[in-house]
Enzyme design. Structure first.
Site, PDB file in Angstrom:
ATOM      1  N   ASP A  61      12.111  -1.806   1.204  1.00  0.00           N
ATOM      2  CA  ASP A  61      12.013  -0.676   2.130  1.00  0.00           C
ATOM      3  C   ASP A  61      12.766  -0.979   3.422  1.00  0.00           C
ATOM      4  O   ASP A  61      13.163  -2.112   3.673  1.00  0.00           O
ATOM      5  CB  ASP A  61      10.539  -0.398   2.459  1.00  0.00           C
ATOM      6  CG  ASP A  61       9.787   0.125   1.248  1.00  0.00           C
ATOM      7  OD1 ASP A  61      10.388   0.864   0.451  1.00  0.00           O
ATOM      8  OD2 ASP A  61       8.592  -0.217   1.107  1.00  0.00           O
TER       9      ASP A  61
ATOM     10  N   CYS B 273      -4.450 -10.710   4.954  1.00  0.00           N
ATOM     11  CA  CYS B 273      -3.880 -11.169   3.684  1.00  0.00           C
ATOM     12  C   CYS B 273      -4.001 -12.685   3.631  1.00  0.00           C
ATOM     13  O   CYS B 273      -4.157 -13.344   4.657  1.00  0.00           O
ATOM     14  CB  CYS B 273      -2.410 -10.789   3.578  1.00  0.00           C
ATOM     15  SG  CYS B 273      -2.167  -9.015   3.658  1.00  0.00           S
TER      16      CYS B 273
ATOM     17  N   CYS C  49       3.394 -12.080   4.095  1.00  0.00           N
ATOM     18  CA  CYS C  49       4.731 -12.060   3.513  1.00  0.00           C
ATOM     19  C   CYS C  49       5.712 -11.542   4.555  1.00  0.00           C
ATOM     20  O   CYS C  49       5.471 -10.518   5.182  1.00  0.00           O
ATOM     21  CB  CYS C  49       4.755 -11.144   2.296  1.00  0.00           C
ATOM     22  SG  CYS C  49       3.389 -11.459   1.170  1.00  0.00           S
TER      23      CYS C  49
ATOM     24  N   CYS D  46       6.922  -7.817   4.260  1.00  0.00           N
ATOM     25  CA  CYS D  46       5.880  -6.811   3.996  1.00  0.00           C
ATOM     26  C   CYS D  46       6.272  -5.421   4.488  1.00  0.00           C
ATOM     27  O   CYS D  46       6.731  -5.240   5.608  1.00  0.00           O
ATOM     28  CB  CYS D  46       4.582  -7.232   4.660  1.00  0.00           C
ATOM     29  SG  CYS D  46       3.255  -6.053   4.379  1.00  0.00           S
TER      30      CYS D  46
ATOM     31  N   ARG E 292      -3.977  11.342  -6.365  1.00  0.00           N
ATOM     32  CA  ARG E 292      -4.370   9.974  -6.042  1.00  0.00           C
ATOM     33  C   ARG E 292      -4.119   9.662  -4.575  1.00  0.00           C
ATOM     34  O   ARG E 292      -3.246  10.266  -3.955  1.00  0.00           O
ATOM     35  CB  ARG E 292      -3.644   8.966  -6.932  1.00  0.00           C
ATOM     36  CG  ARG E 292      -2.131   9.060  -6.914  1.00  0.00           C
ATOM     37  CD  ARG E 292      -1.576   8.474  -8.218  1.00  0.00           C
ATOM     38  NE  ARG E 292      -0.127   8.374  -8.246  1.00  0.00           N
ATOM     39  CZ  ARG E 292       0.693   9.405  -8.490  1.00  0.00           C
ATOM     40  NH1 ARG E 292       0.201  10.619  -8.646  1.00  0.00           N
ATOM     41  NH2 ARG E 292       1.985   9.217  -8.527  1.00  0.00           N
TER      42      ARG E 292
ATOM     43  N   LYS F 155       7.814   7.483  -4.619  1.00  0.00           N
ATOM     44  CA  LYS F 155       8.535   6.578  -5.508  1.00  0.00           C
ATOM     45  C   LYS F 155       9.500   7.347  -6.399  1.00  0.00           C
ATOM     46  O   LYS F 155       9.106   8.297  -7.057  1.00  0.00           O
ATOM     47  CB  LYS F 155       7.534   5.808  -6.360  1.00  0.00           C
ATOM     48  CG  LYS F 155       6.592   4.946  -5.533  1.00  0.00           C
ATOM     49  CD  LYS F 155       5.598   4.239  -6.426  1.00  0.00           C
ATOM     50  CE  LYS F 155       4.687   3.327  -5.642  1.00  0.00           C
ATOM     51  NZ  LYS F 155       3.677   4.066  -4.833  1.00  0.00           N
TER      52      LYS F 155
ATOM     53  N   ARG G  88       4.164  -3.123   5.170  1.00  0.00           N
ATOM     54  CA  ARG G  88       3.235  -2.748   6.246  1.00  0.00           C
ATOM     55  C   ARG G  88       3.209  -3.803   7.334  1.00  0.00           C
ATOM     56  O   ARG G  88       2.166  -4.100   7.917  1.00  0.00           O
ATOM     57  CB  ARG G  88       1.831  -2.511   5.686  1.00  0.00           C
ATOM     58  CG  ARG G  88       1.832  -1.404   4.701  1.00  0.00           C
ATOM     59  CD  ARG G  88       0.511  -0.695   4.490  1.00  0.00           C
ATOM     60  NE  ARG G  88       0.734   0.206   3.366  1.00  0.00           N
ATOM     61  CZ  ARG G  88       0.412  -0.087   2.109  1.00  0.00           C
ATOM     62  NH1 ARG G  88      -0.237  -1.190   1.811  1.00  0.00           N
ATOM     63  NH2 ARG G  88       0.711   0.750   1.150  1.00  0.00           N
TER      64      ARG G  88
ATOM     65  N   ARG H  91      -0.398  11.313  -0.595  1.00  0.00           N
ATOM     66  CA  ARG H  91       0.981  11.766  -0.763  1.00  0.00           C
ATOM     67  C   ARG H  91       1.169  12.502  -2.081  1.00  0.00           C
ATOM     68  O   ARG H  91       1.947  13.427  -2.179  1.00  0.00           O
ATOM     69  CB  ARG H  91       1.914  10.550  -0.704  1.00  0.00           C
ATOM     70  CG  ARG H  91       3.354  10.847  -1.064  1.00  0.00           C
ATOM     71  CD  ARG H  91       4.234   9.616  -0.912  1.00  0.00           C
ATOM     72  NE  ARG H  91       4.195   9.103   0.450  1.00  0.00           N
ATOM     73  CZ  ARG H  91       4.355   7.819   0.782  1.00  0.00           C
ATOM     74  NH1 ARG H  91       4.573   6.919  -0.156  1.00  0.00           N
ATOM     75  NH2 ARG H  91       4.292   7.437   2.032  1.00  0.00           N
ATOM     76  N   TYR H  92       0.466  12.043  -3.099  1.00  0.00           N
ATOM     77  CA  TYR H  92       0.624  12.598  -4.441  1.00  0.00           C
ATOM     78  C   TYR H  92      -0.595  13.473  -4.767  1.00  0.00           C
ATOM     79  O   TYR H  92      -1.663  13.287  -4.181  1.00  0.00           O
ATOM     80  CB  TYR H  92       0.723  11.457  -5.454  1.00  0.00           C
ATOM     81  CG  TYR H  92       1.904  10.537  -5.236  1.00  0.00           C
ATOM     82  CD1 TYR H  92       3.186  10.924  -5.615  1.00  0.00           C
ATOM     83  CD2 TYR H  92       1.732   9.277  -4.664  1.00  0.00           C
ATOM     84  CE1 TYR H  92       4.267  10.072  -5.427  1.00  0.00           C
ATOM     85  CE2 TYR H  92       2.812   8.419  -4.473  1.00  0.00           C
ATOM     86  CZ  TYR H  92       4.074   8.825  -4.858  1.00  0.00           C
ATOM     87  OH  TYR H  92       5.136   7.982  -4.679  1.00  0.00           O
TER      88      TYR H  92
ATOM     89  N   ASP I 202      11.200   3.575  -3.010  1.00  0.00           N
ATOM     90  CA  ASP I 202      10.188   4.373  -2.320  1.00  0.00           C
ATOM     91  C   ASP I 202      10.946   5.074  -1.191  1.00  0.00           C
ATOM     92  O   ASP I 202      11.404   4.428  -0.250  1.00  0.00           O
ATOM     93  CB  ASP I 202       9.057   3.480  -1.785  1.00  0.00           C
ATOM     94  CG  ASP I 202       7.711   4.183  -1.866  1.00  0.00           C
ATOM     95  OD1 ASP I 202       7.695   5.430  -1.841  1.00  0.00           O
ATOM     96  OD2 ASP I 202       6.673   3.489  -1.943  1.00  0.00           O
TER      97      ASP I 202
END
Ligand SMILES: *Cc1c(COP(=O)(O)O)cnc(C)c1O
Ligand code: SF4
Length: 366
Positions: free
Chosen positions: A273, A106, A110, A113, A97, A317, A115, A93-94, A310
């Site tokens: 999000d 995981c 969570c 999350c 990076r 971000k 994702r 996206r950037y 985000d």
């Protein structure tokens, strides 16, 4: 098998054990079952041990809530990570990076999350997707920073992770490697001396971990972070602002101060999000601003993360700051400090404005 792997194996993935421990009603058990048929649950014995009572901030992060299924507006992929993936599991996206997903598991799933569409579910990571990602990074010489994420990269064994780090280090243009991992918080036993010995061979390597509540900072999690830092790895923290978990200044201040004490630098504080199944955790943006405002000046600058939205739609971000700016004119910039007092930072040629006022008043009142 290592201790952390045994702990993971003993994770709770159905509500029966929870029902025993916390005296759940039939309705609650049925609701949890309904949620986990869509979004899996995994609570390892360590994280479970942090729950003091039903509904507390640790519980809310780990135990399925029926609200996850009653979310009409949430999106599967609010950050458009898939659209911005030139190869599976890699988001570019950037400019300099990439985000590279190397694990779909995981140590605890969570409930909030981002994702949620992927973790523990249909998200496929295998040797082939990892190979494709590495090849993409190799071809793109503008990539100087690779962020390994998932799921949790540290749910890979040392033997699975090391070849990835090794391959990245062989790419000349990759300057830094970052690992995004929640295990220092959710399964600190994973941060073994052996792992740290391995990681330190791949410097410059950074770890960003994820704590959301002061009760997550325990002797074990402190030791895990200490081990990483002692291996020369700078450790940052990405916290998510969560309704009912950490959405007040006092909790957040304690969390940030405790993080700094275990040598973890608060990096980002994320507004929640729009991920489907997580809307019951969303707060107003004003809440985030209020929290940052309650930190800046009132405690060490080290304790103040960047507050970020985000952007839905893949905009990336975007930082938000409480308003310390009043106006600017030809004389300079008129600013407000954390106590609400007004100061001028003069433009070149207007420096006398500061001196003039010093004699009568340490600050300029508007
Ligand atoms: C967050 C993120 C990064 C890293 O952003 P930094 O601001 O450099 O920490 C990179 N790629 C994607 C897709 C991200 O979501
Ligand atoms: S550890 Fe991170 S990726 Fe895994 S479920 Fe939690 S927030 Fe999602």
């Amino acid at each position: 098998m290592e201790r952390w792997q045994r702990l993971l194996q003993q994770s709770i993935i159905t509500p029966s054990k929870l029902a025993q421990l916390f005296k759940l009603t039939e309705v609650e058990i049925t609701q949890i079952k309904r949620v986990i048929s869509t979004y899996p649950m995994r609570i390892n014995p360590y994280y479970l041990s942090l729950i003091k009572e039903k509904g507390d901030p640790i519980w809310k992060q780990a135990v399925p809530d029926i609200s996850e299924l009653n979310d009409a507006y949430g999106l599967d992929d609010p950050l458009c990570e898939e659209e911005q993936s030139p190869v599976p599991n890699l988001t570019h996206r950037y400019p300099d990076r990439v985000l590279f997903l190397v694990s779909n598991r995981c140590a605890m799933y969570c409930r909030f999350c981002t994702r949620k569409r992927k973790v523990g579910r249909k998200f496929v990571v295998n040797k082939e997707t990892i190979q494709k990602g590495l090849e993409y990074i190799k071809r793109h010489t503008e990539i100087r920073d690779v962020l390994l994420s998932g799921g949790d990269p540290l749910l890979l064994t040392d033997a699975e992770l090391e070849p990835i780090l090794n391959a990245l280090r062989k790419i000349r243009h990759v300057e830094i490697i970052r690992i995004g991992t929640r295990v220092p918080c959710t399964l600190p036993h994973r941060i073994t001396g052996k792992l740290c010995q391995m990681l330190k061979r791949y410097h410059p390597l950074y770890v960003n971990t994820h704590f959301n509540h002061p009760a997550e900072i325990t002797k074990q999690s402190a030791q895990a972070c200490e081990r990483l830092v002692n291996a020369g790895i700078p450790v940052g923290c990405q916290t998510v602002l969560l309704k009912g978990v950490n959405d007040d200044v006092a909790t957040m201040k304690t969390l940030m101060q405790k993080l700094v004490k275990i040598r973890v630098k608060p990096y980002y504080l994320y507004q929640t999000d729009l991920t489907r199944g997580t809307s019951h955790f969303r707060t107003q943006v004003e809440k985030g601003l209020e929290i940052v405002k309650g930190l800046r000046g009132f405690t060490s600058g080290l304790c103040v993360p960047h507050y970020i939205i985000d952007a839905p739609g893949g905009g990336g971000k975007i930082p938000l700051l409480p308003d310390y700016f009043i106006k600017k004119d030809e004389k300079g910039w008129w600013l407000k400090n954390y106590k609400g007092q007004t100061f001028i930072y003069p433009n070149p040629g207007y420096e006398h404005l500061v001196n003039d006022n010093k004699e009568t008043d340490p600050w300029v009142n508007l």
